[in-house]
Design a protein around this motif. Structure first.
Motif, PDB file in Angstrom:
ATOM      1  N   GLN A 115       0.862  -1.183   0.000  1.00 23.32           N
ATOM      2  CA  GLN A 115       0.000   0.000   0.000  1.00 23.32           C
ATOM      3  C   GLN A 115       0.895   1.228   0.000  1.00 23.32           C
ATOM      4  O   GLN A 115       1.794   1.349   0.821  1.00 23.32           O
ATOM      5  CB  GLN A 115      -0.894   0.012   1.236  1.00 23.32           C
ATOM      6  N   LEU A 116       0.653   2.143  -0.930  1.00 27.51           N
ATOM      7  CA  LEU A 116       1.466   3.348  -1.044  1.00 27.51           C
ATOM      8  C   LEU A 116       0.949   4.448  -0.132  1.00 27.51           C
ATOM      9  O   LEU A 116       1.709   5.063   0.590  1.00 27.51           O
ATOM     10  CB  LEU A 116       1.487   3.817  -2.493  1.00 27.51           C
ATOM     11  N   PHE A 117      -0.350   4.699  -0.207  1.00 28.05           N
ATOM     12  CA  PHE A 117      -0.972   5.693   0.674  1.00 28.05           C
ATOM     13  C   PHE A 117      -2.479   5.593   0.575  1.00 28.05           C
ATOM     14  O   PHE A 117      -3.003   4.831  -0.229  1.00 28.05           O
ATOM     15  CB  PHE A 117      -0.479   7.120   0.373  1.00 28.05           C
ATOM     16  N   ARG A 118      -3.155   6.371   1.410  1.00 33.08           N
ATOM     17  CA  ARG A 118      -4.615   6.441   1.430  1.00 33.08           C
ATOM     18  C   ARG A 118      -5.056   7.843   1.022  1.00 33.08           C
ATOM     19  O   ARG A 118      -4.397   8.816   1.333  1.00 33.08           O
ATOM     20  CB  ARG A 118      -5.144   6.197   2.848  1.00 33.08           C
ATOM     21  N   ILE A 119      -6.194   7.885   0.379  1.00 31.90           N
ATOM     22  CA  ILE A 119      -6.874   9.148   0.103  1.00 31.90           C
ATOM     23  C   ILE A 119      -8.304   8.919   0.555  1.00 31.90           C
ATOM     24  O   ILE A 119      -9.068   8.216  -0.101  1.00 31.90           O
ATOM     25  CB  ILE A 119      -6.821   9.527  -1.388  1.00 31.90           C
ATOM     26  N   THR A 163       6.960  11.033 -17.675  1.00 29.92           N
ATOM     27  CA  THR A 163       6.952  12.438 -17.257  1.00 29.92           C
ATOM     28  C   THR A 163       6.249  12.644 -15.922  1.00 29.92           C
ATOM     29  O   THR A 163       6.156  13.769 -15.444  1.00 29.92           O
ATOM     30  CB  THR A 163       6.268  13.322 -18.322  1.00 29.92           C
ATOM     31  N   GLY A 164       5.727  11.556 -15.336  1.00 28.52           N
ATOM     32  CA  GLY A 164       5.028  11.664 -14.057  1.00 28.52           C
ATOM     33  C   GLY A 164       3.549  11.936 -14.186  1.00 28.52           C
ATOM     34  O   GLY A 164       2.841  12.043 -13.187  1.00 28.52           O
ATOM     35  N   ILE A 224       7.297   6.031  -8.326  1.00 25.38           N
ATOM     36  CA  ILE A 224       8.274   5.406  -9.224  1.00 25.38           C
ATOM     37  C   ILE A 224       9.416   4.799  -8.411  1.00 25.38           C
ATOM     38  O   ILE A 224       9.846   3.668  -8.681  1.00 25.38           O
ATOM     39  CB  ILE A 224       8.776   6.426 -10.274  1.00 25.38           C
ATOM     40  N   ASP A 225       9.900   5.518  -7.415  1.00 24.78           N
ATOM     41  CA  ASP A 225      10.971   4.991  -6.549  1.00 24.78           C
ATOM     42  C   ASP A 225      10.522   3.721  -5.834  1.00 24.78           C
ATOM     43  O   ASP A 225      11.265   2.735  -5.762  1.00 24.78           O
ATOM     44  CB  ASP A 225      11.406   6.027  -5.509  1.00 24.78           C
ATOM     45  N   LYS A 226       9.301   3.730  -5.315  1.00 26.96           N
ATOM     46  CA  LYS A 226       8.784   2.551  -4.601  1.00 26.96           C
ATOM     47  C   LYS A 226       8.575   1.377  -5.555  1.00 26.96           C
ATOM     48  O   LYS A 226       8.804   0.223  -5.189  1.00 26.96           O
ATOM     49  CB  LYS A 226       7.497   2.902  -3.857  1.00 26.96           C
ATOM     50  N   TRP A 227       8.139   1.667  -6.781  1.00 27.28           N
ATOM     51  CA  TRP A 227       8.001   0.611  -7.782  1.00 27.28           C
ATOM     52  C   TRP A 227       9.360  -0.051  -8.019  1.00 27.28           C
ATOM     53  O   TRP A 227       9.466  -1.276  -8.037  1.00 27.28           O
ATOM     54  CB  TRP A 227       7.450   1.187  -9.083  1.00 27.28           C
ATOM     55  N   GLY A 255      12.471  -3.861  -9.010  1.00 27.56           N
ATOM     56  CA  GLY A 255      13.830  -3.845  -9.535  1.00 27.56           C
ATOM     57  C   GLY A 255      13.978  -3.400 -10.977  1.00 27.56           C
ATOM     58  O   GLY A 255      15.068  -3.460 -11.538  1.00 27.56           O
ATOM     59  N   GLU A 256      12.909  -2.951 -11.583  1.00 24.55           N
ATOM     60  CA  GLU A 256      12.954  -2.427 -12.949  1.00 24.55           C
ATOM     61  C   GLU A 256      11.745  -1.535 -13.187  1.00 24.55           C
ATOM     62  O   GLU A 256      10.761  -1.609 -12.459  1.00 24.55           O
ATOM     63  CB  GLU A 256      12.995  -3.538 -13.990  1.00 24.55           C
ATOM     64  N   ILE A 257      11.867  -0.710 -14.194  1.00 25.67           N
ATOM     65  CA  ILE A 257      10.768   0.204 -14.538  1.00 25.67           C
ATOM     66  C   ILE A 257      10.551   0.182 -16.036  1.00 25.67           C
ATOM     67  O   ILE A 257      11.501   0.304 -16.810  1.00 25.67           O
ATOM     68  CB  ILE A 257      11.076   1.651 -14.079  1.00 25.67           C
TER      69      ILE A 257
END
Length: 92
Positions: free
Chosen positions: A3-7, A46-47, A78-81, A86-88
């Motif tokens: 889980q990355l975050f909640r909204i 580009t985000g 992206i960093d957490k992915w 281990g790849e993007i």
């Protein structure tokens, strides 16, 4: 399921197994807990984001607000992915 975050009542997350070969970077959005019918949002190099589907039928106004938060946090996502997989790869 990282889980990355909640909204509000929604969670933004990755599945621990995002297929083989690894899909392009994306997040899932579901209300309450992870779901097979979650909404899927691609993140570009580009985000910015592209809506893949809105399977969880999030109201458009709510979804637009969540997409803005995802875009504002795209570099962290992206960093957490990369830490997780281990790849993007990018959709676009």
């Amino acid at each position: 399921m990282p889980q990355l975050f909640r909204i509000g009542s929604y969670i933004i997350y990755f599945w621990s197994n995002e297929n083989d070969p690894l899909e392009p970077i994306h997040v899932h959005i579901a209300e309450g807990r992870a779901s097979a019918n979650a909404t899927k949002v691609w993140i570009t190099s580009t985000g910015k984001t592209l809506l893949c589907n809105n399977n969880s039928k999030i109201p458009q106004q709510t979804l637009r607000a969540m997409i803005k938060v995802i875009e504002a946090n795209s570099s962290d996502i992206i960093d957490k992915w990369y830490e997780q997989f281990g790849e993007i790869r990018y959709y676009v």
